[in-house]
Design a protein around this motif. Structure first.
Motif, PDB file in Angstrom:
ATOM      1  N   THR A   1     113.442  35.360 -69.695  1.00 13.54           N
ATOM      2  CA  THR A   1     114.679  35.803 -69.059  1.00 13.54           C
ATOM      3  C   THR A   1     114.975  37.246 -69.476  1.00 13.54           C
ATOM      4  OG1 THR A   1     116.088  35.103 -70.897  1.00 13.54           O
ATOM      5  CG2 THR A   1     115.557  33.442 -69.213  1.00 13.54           C
TER       6      THR A   1
ATOM      7  N   ARG B   1     112.682  27.962 -62.022  1.00 14.68           N
ATOM      8  CA  ARG B   1     111.692  28.825 -62.662  1.00 14.68           C
ATOM      9  C   ARG B   1     111.074  28.114 -63.850  1.00 14.68           C
ATOM     10  NH1 ARG B   1     113.702  34.561 -64.591  1.00 14.68           N
ATOM     11  NH2 ARG B   1     111.615  34.436 -65.531  1.00 14.68           N
TER      12      ARG B   1
ATOM     13  N   ILE C   1     111.998  28.316 -73.272  1.00 14.17           N
ATOM     14  CA  ILE C   1     113.361  28.035 -73.728  1.00 14.17           C
ATOM     15  C   ILE C   1     113.310  27.324 -75.074  1.00 14.17           C
ATOM     16  CG2 ILE C   1     114.286  27.887 -71.376  1.00 14.17           C
ATOM     17  CD1 ILE C   1     114.196  24.835 -71.622  1.00 14.17           C
TER      18      ILE C   1
ATOM     19  N   VAL D   1     113.548  25.290 -65.252  1.00 15.77           N
ATOM     20  CA  VAL D   1     115.005  25.398 -65.315  1.00 15.77           C
ATOM     21  C   VAL D   1     115.551  25.738 -63.937  1.00 15.77           C
ATOM     22  CG1 VAL D   1     115.012  26.149 -67.731  1.00 15.77           C
ATOM     23  CG2 VAL D   1     114.980  27.857 -65.907  1.00 15.77           C
TER      24      VAL D   1
ATOM     25  N   VAL E   1     118.123  28.037 -61.993  1.00 15.95           N
ATOM     26  CA  VAL E   1     118.733  29.349 -62.235  1.00 15.95           C
ATOM     27  C   VAL E   1     119.940  29.498 -61.314  1.00 15.95           C
ATOM     28  CG1 VAL E   1     118.381  31.837 -62.332  1.00 15.95           C
ATOM     29  CG2 VAL E   1     116.468  30.271 -62.808  1.00 15.95           C
TER      30      VAL E   1
ATOM     31  N   ARG F   1     124.326  34.676 -65.663  1.00 18.09           N
ATOM     32  CA  ARG F   1     123.155  33.987 -65.109  1.00 18.09           C
ATOM     33  C   ARG F   1     122.791  32.824 -66.034  1.00 18.09           C
ATOM     34  NH1 ARG F   1     119.928  37.967 -63.883  1.00 18.09           N
ATOM     35  NH2 ARG F   1     120.380  37.955 -61.647  1.00 18.09           N
TER      36      ARG F   1
ATOM     37  N   TYR G   1     120.604  29.371 -67.096  1.00 22.42           N
ATOM     38  CA  TYR G   1     119.295  28.731 -67.063  1.00 22.42           C
ATOM     39  C   TYR G   1     119.490  27.308 -67.577  1.00 22.42           C
ATOM     40  CZ  TYR G   1     117.807  33.556 -66.511  1.00 22.42           C
ATOM     41  OH  TYR G   1     117.663  34.852 -66.060  1.00 22.42           O
TER      42      TYR G   1
ATOM     43  N   THR H   1     122.714  23.740 -70.187  1.00 23.53           N
ATOM     44  CA  THR H   1     122.476  25.171 -70.068  1.00 23.53           C
ATOM     45  C   THR H   1     121.917  25.644 -71.395  1.00 23.53           C
ATOM     46  OG1 THR H   1     124.269  25.453 -68.475  1.00 23.53           O
ATOM     47  CG2 THR H   1     123.494  27.430 -69.600  1.00 23.53           C
TER      48      THR H   1
END
Length: 469
Positions: free
Chosen positions: A100, A314, A318, A353, A355, A372, A374, A382
């Motif tokens: 990201t 996407r 994470i 995730v 988006v 934004r 994710y 989130t």
């Protein structure tokens, strides 16, 4: 578990719903995919084509050997997993499609200390069968009220496991899944939060927190919600200047009709007062102004000040399955680096995730001009959030650091971390490795009088006396 899709909350709320346009739910044939090619919570069971994201095989539902029950700090179920590779400022371009903007900014801002240790991806999220059953019902019954100010036809599970409609409607559904995600029925914990200064100094603010997730009340149904998703109590225990203070929250489902109800207890005055500013970008004092009211839980509250857009799914790296950073006895000084968490204690994995982008509406006020999100496709947590100032500059990078609480079962964050790239400070919620216990989950359903302002006054006064003596 009682479930009634046709009963509204009553009174003014019912009138508002009746007057508002509603989104149609998915068909029964679409909902039948849940538990088949889709997981019970709506993500594809299949992994990705490259094999770097595995198929979902039921998640993690059994504690490892030696785990004695809720409240015990968790034993790492994957002790033999090793780092596959590490992403740093020097090699991040090699992995740019999986990063990201916020994570890239963290690598650029702290090039010598911040890094991403990448492990094998493990899709550990799971839910009890009754939550899965309610989610299947919600899929065909749940509807968005108006412009996302509320939902109806949902209870005891994810409201929108299968996204549908236009991109704005899908964005609303993703955020509502986050707001109402599965985190157990009742939970208590004693933990600390800190604001870490540019020189690495910090002071702990320690509190005892209690929550009852009314949306998952095993003895209730939608007709019993009374417009409350959950009840929350927090009693501050240290430092001495704050000790004895407390806050009570009734988190409302439709915050346009009825904003969240909040009360604070002042130990010095021994009085309970209504807390008027507990929404949107109201600053949180304990965070040293590094977190707003709607930053809590990564995001909470009303969505009406933003325009919402769904940008699709996407594959990105994470934080996931973070057990090391929550191990009992790990000193806070080892967890907290000068500018961010100790990366050696974190675990990152490749996951899919959703988006979602939120852009501040013309004429509305908020310190964040754009956000934004994710959102993990499995748990609907989130996990990363990039937040921009009014000039369009990336300002704050928020990270939810999750793991599977196998006693639930389900994935939820261990720590929530808020980085201010401009001030080069950060704030952490949820430190408990120096405490005797971590979160304690039960299926107990308290009387709602337990979460009343009168109860807040009594319990706060009792705790204050206990601390004195």
């Amino acid at each position: 578990m009682r479930y009634n899709k046709n009963v509204l909350f009553g009174g003014l709320l019912a009138l508002s719903f009746a007057a508002s346009p509603l989104q149609a739910a998915v068909s029964s044939s679409e909902a039948a995919r849940l538990g088949q090619d889709l997981t019970p919570f709506g993500s594809p069971k299949a992994g990705n084509n490259a094999g770097t994201i595995p198929a979902w095989d039921g998640g993690l539902t059994e504690p490892p050997a030696g785990y004695e029950g809720s409240g015990q700090h968790h034993i790492n179920p994957f002790p033999d997993d090793e780092v596959l590779f590490t992403i740093t400022a020097s090699n991040m371009d090699q992995y740019s499609e999986y990063l990201t903007d916020g994570v890239r900014a963290m690598l650029e801002t702290y090039p010598t200390t911040f890094r991403i240790p990448v492990y094998q991806s493990r899709r550990t999220h799971a839910v009890p069968e009754w939550v899965a059953e309610n989610t299947r019902k919600n899929a065909v019954n749940a509807e968005i009220v108006g412009e996302a100010e509320g939902i109806e036809g949902a209870f005891g599970g994810y409201p929108f496991p299968i996204l549908h409609g236009n991109n704005e409607e899908k964005a609303w559904q993703v955020i509502w899944n986050h707001l109402t995600r599965w985190r157990g029925v009742s939970v208590t914990r004693r933990s600390s939060e800190v604001a870490v200064q540019t020189n690495g100094d910090y002071s702990l603010v320690t509190s005892q927190q209690e929550a009852f997730f009314n949306f998952y009340n095993p003895e209730g149904g939608e007709e019993d919600l009374d417009n409350v998703i959950f009840y929350y109590l927090s009693f501050t225990q240290s430092p001495p200047r704050l000790a004895g203070g407390a806050i009570l929250i009734h988190e409302t489902l439709n915050q346009i009709i009825n904003p969240r109800n909040g009360w604070g207890y002042n130990a010095g005055q021994r009085r309970v007062r209504r807390a008027p500013n507990l929404g949107y970008d109201s600053p949180i004092a304990a965070s040293d102004n590094l977190r707003t009211a709607d930053d809590t839980d990564i995001f909470n509250g009303a969505m009406d000040r933003y325009n919402w857009d769904y940008e699709g799914v996407r594959e990105i790296y994470i934080p996931y399955n973070n057990y090391r950073i929550g191990e009992k006895g790990t000193p806070y000084s080892e967890i907290l680096g000068m500018s961010h968490l100790n990366p050696d204690l974190t675990r990152w994995e490749l996951h899919r995730v959703h988006v979602v982008e939120a852009t501040l509406k013309e004429g509305e006020r908020h310190i964040y001009g754009k956000r934004r999100f994710y959102v993990d496709e499995d748990s609907w947590n989130t996990v990363l959030l990039d937040q921009y100032d009014g000039r369009g500059n990336l300002w704050r990078v928020t990270m939810g650091i999750p793991k599977n609480y196998y006693e639930l079962p389900g994935v939820w964050t261990v720590l929530d971390v808020y980085h201010d790239l401009q001030a080069r400070r950060y704030h952490v919620l949820g430190l408990d490795t120096e405490e005797p216990n971590t979160r304690v989950f039960t299926n107990d359903v308290p009387n709602t009088r337990y979460f009343s302002p009168a109860s807040l006054r009594r319990r706060s006064a009792m705790l204050t006396m206990q601390m004195i003596h």
